[in-house]
Motif scaffolding. Sequence first.
Motif, PDB file in Angstrom:
ATOM      1  N   TYR A 130       0.837  -1.200   0.000  1.00  0.00           N
ATOM      2  CA  TYR A 130       0.000   0.000   0.000  1.00  0.00           C
ATOM      3  C   TYR A 130       0.876   1.257   0.000  1.00  0.00           C
ATOM      4  CZ  TYR A 130      -4.090  -2.875   1.024  1.00  0.00           C
ATOM      5  OH  TYR A 130      -5.102  -3.801   0.938  1.00  0.00           O
TER       6      TYR A 130
ATOM      7  N   SER B 212      -5.883  -8.656   9.219  1.00  0.00           N
ATOM      8  CA  SER B 212      -7.223  -8.075   9.181  1.00  0.00           C
ATOM      9  C   SER B 212      -7.508  -7.687   7.743  1.00  0.00           C
ATOM     10  CB  SER B 212      -7.317  -6.855  10.107  1.00  0.00           C
ATOM     11  OG  SER B 212      -6.438  -5.838   9.677  1.00  0.00           O
ATOM     12  N   GLU B 213      -8.770  -7.438   7.441  1.00  0.00           N
ATOM     13  CA  GLU B 213      -9.134  -7.091   6.067  1.00  0.00           C
ATOM     14  C   GLU B 213      -8.812  -5.647   5.722  1.00  0.00           C
ATOM     15  OE1 GLU B 213     -10.142  -9.151   3.671  1.00  0.00           O
ATOM     16  OE2 GLU B 213      -9.787 -10.748   5.138  1.00  0.00           O
ATOM     17  N   THR B 214      -8.791  -4.803   6.734  1.00  0.00           N
ATOM     18  CA  THR B 214      -8.534  -3.382   6.494  1.00  0.00           C
ATOM     19  C   THR B 214      -7.256  -2.955   7.203  1.00  0.00           C
ATOM     20  OG1 THR B 214      -9.905  -2.768   8.404  1.00  0.00           O
ATOM     21  CG2 THR B 214     -10.978  -2.842   6.243  1.00  0.00           C
TER      22      THR B 214
ATOM     23  N   THR C  41      -1.650   2.926  10.269  1.00  0.00           N
ATOM     24  CA  THR C  41      -2.008   4.124   9.509  1.00  0.00           C
ATOM     25  C   THR C  41      -1.492   5.378  10.200  1.00  0.00           C
ATOM     26  OG1 THR C  41      -4.015   3.026   8.712  1.00  0.00           O
ATOM     27  CG2 THR C  41      -3.923   5.415   8.509  1.00  0.00           C
TER      28      THR C  41
ATOM     29  N   GLU D 187      -5.404   9.050   0.558  1.00  0.00           N
ATOM     30  CA  GLU D 187      -5.782   7.648   0.739  1.00  0.00           C
ATOM     31  C   GLU D 187      -4.613   6.719   0.434  1.00  0.00           C
ATOM     32  OE1 GLU D 187      -9.223   4.484  -0.812  1.00  0.00           O
ATOM     33  OE2 GLU D 187      -8.966   6.454  -1.775  1.00  0.00           O
TER      34      GLU D 187
END
Length: 499
Positions: free
Chosen positions: A44, A88-90, A96, A107
């Motif tokens: 990410y 986890s999915e997020t 973060t 984002e």
Amino acid sequence: MADTKREIERKYESDDSGLPDLTGVAGVESVVDKGVAHLDATYYDTADERLVASSITLRRRTGGSDAGWHLKFPVAPGVRDEIQAPMSETLPDELTALVRSRARDVELLPVVRLRSDRDVRHLLDAEGRLLAEVSVDAVHAERLSGGVGDVQWTEIEVELADGGDPAFLDKVEKRLRKAGVRPSESASKLARALAETAPKKQSPVTGDPVTAGDHVLAYVRAQRDAIVGLDPAVRQDAEDSVHSMRVATRRMRSTFKSYGKVLDRNVTDPIGDELKWLAGELGVDRDREVLSERLTGALDEVPGALVSGPVAERLRTWAGDSPGGASARLIGVLDSHRYLALLDTLDALLADPPLLKAAGKKPEKVLAKAVKKDFGKVTGLVEQSLDLEPGTDRDVAIHEARKKTKRTRYAAEAAQPALGKSAKDLVKSMKSLQNLLGEHQDSVMSRGTLRELSAVAHAAGESAFTYGLLYGREEQRAAAVEAELPGFWDGVKDGAAAL
């Protein structure tokens, strides 16, 4: 809850993609085949790749023994701190937050998917202890956003066992090089994947600072990078991180003032006000902590027979409970719109700096003139303090001299690449003077606190004897500084004459 692990590893490439025999490496008794692991990781970043630009990687990976979320920060070449969070999915909020100073409100998106077949071997010593893990990774990288296509390659990775001696990696590398294996040109798999699947861009023009503006902006940029880079460490309550970030804010604000002929102060003064706010927020807990350590240390030197009343308890109450991590108040500051807006403003200033006419001139004359002007202010304040009698007025003058000393030090730091040894010597002498004057100011602040504590103790019916004793010792420490200052200052003036 996230866990942190220090990762020390090296990456290599081989034309035949094979792993040479490593049983001949000094200290290796056996090489154990641990089989093949199938890893699937999604990385990410922001659309403009802010994380990878700072050599940071954030991924969600399945397969292997450490499936979950991994956030890696660079420490040194080949050394990274990996912060792990459960699957986890997020994106986990705690990870973060640690990249917020880079990502801001932008984002975080999936940018690359890496699938690797990892053929693992363990290098063991004579007692069967793990020395390092060596793997041959067959990598397939797929670009998910911001680029096109996919790419494949094979690399060799050597990761030192926890607590191992980094010198062992040199021994492994020597064996690999003899077999024709060479160090990888990419710092990470992600960096290579992004580079090889990125749209073609014109290379930016780079070079050493040439003008006065180049030098000042290079120093400002270094402080911006320090603030942004220290943000995760402050959130994790890393040692000295709050102080270091505070110093970076002060350096930048001071630079704006010192080099007002280079950068337009109509633009930089409002930014300086925000930097002052941030430094103040960072110092709320820090100043009291430093003063508490000083007073507690002084009390420890007092013989028990001279300690009258619950002095230690009074000090602990005044200092407050020491938090086990970064305070919620400080985390709130780092998450605030005001702080993130300040970071955006600093980026904008560096992207389109408000340069004045002097910025385009050769640096030597412009920078030296600014440094000399700051040093002149120090001279006036120090000599004013030496003409005053001991007391409040002298205390104030010494404190102001200390602040201007720091400003001169930072101005000389910015000028050092252009002015060389003369600026370097001034930085050193200003640091020494700052420390001397700082000892005096610490004494002033300590005496003020002791007066407050003494009044509280007296009102509670306790003896104020020990507070008075400590107060007297602080007076002696200040007097020692004042006695040393004239001779010390003569030496500083002589050294500054070369500027």
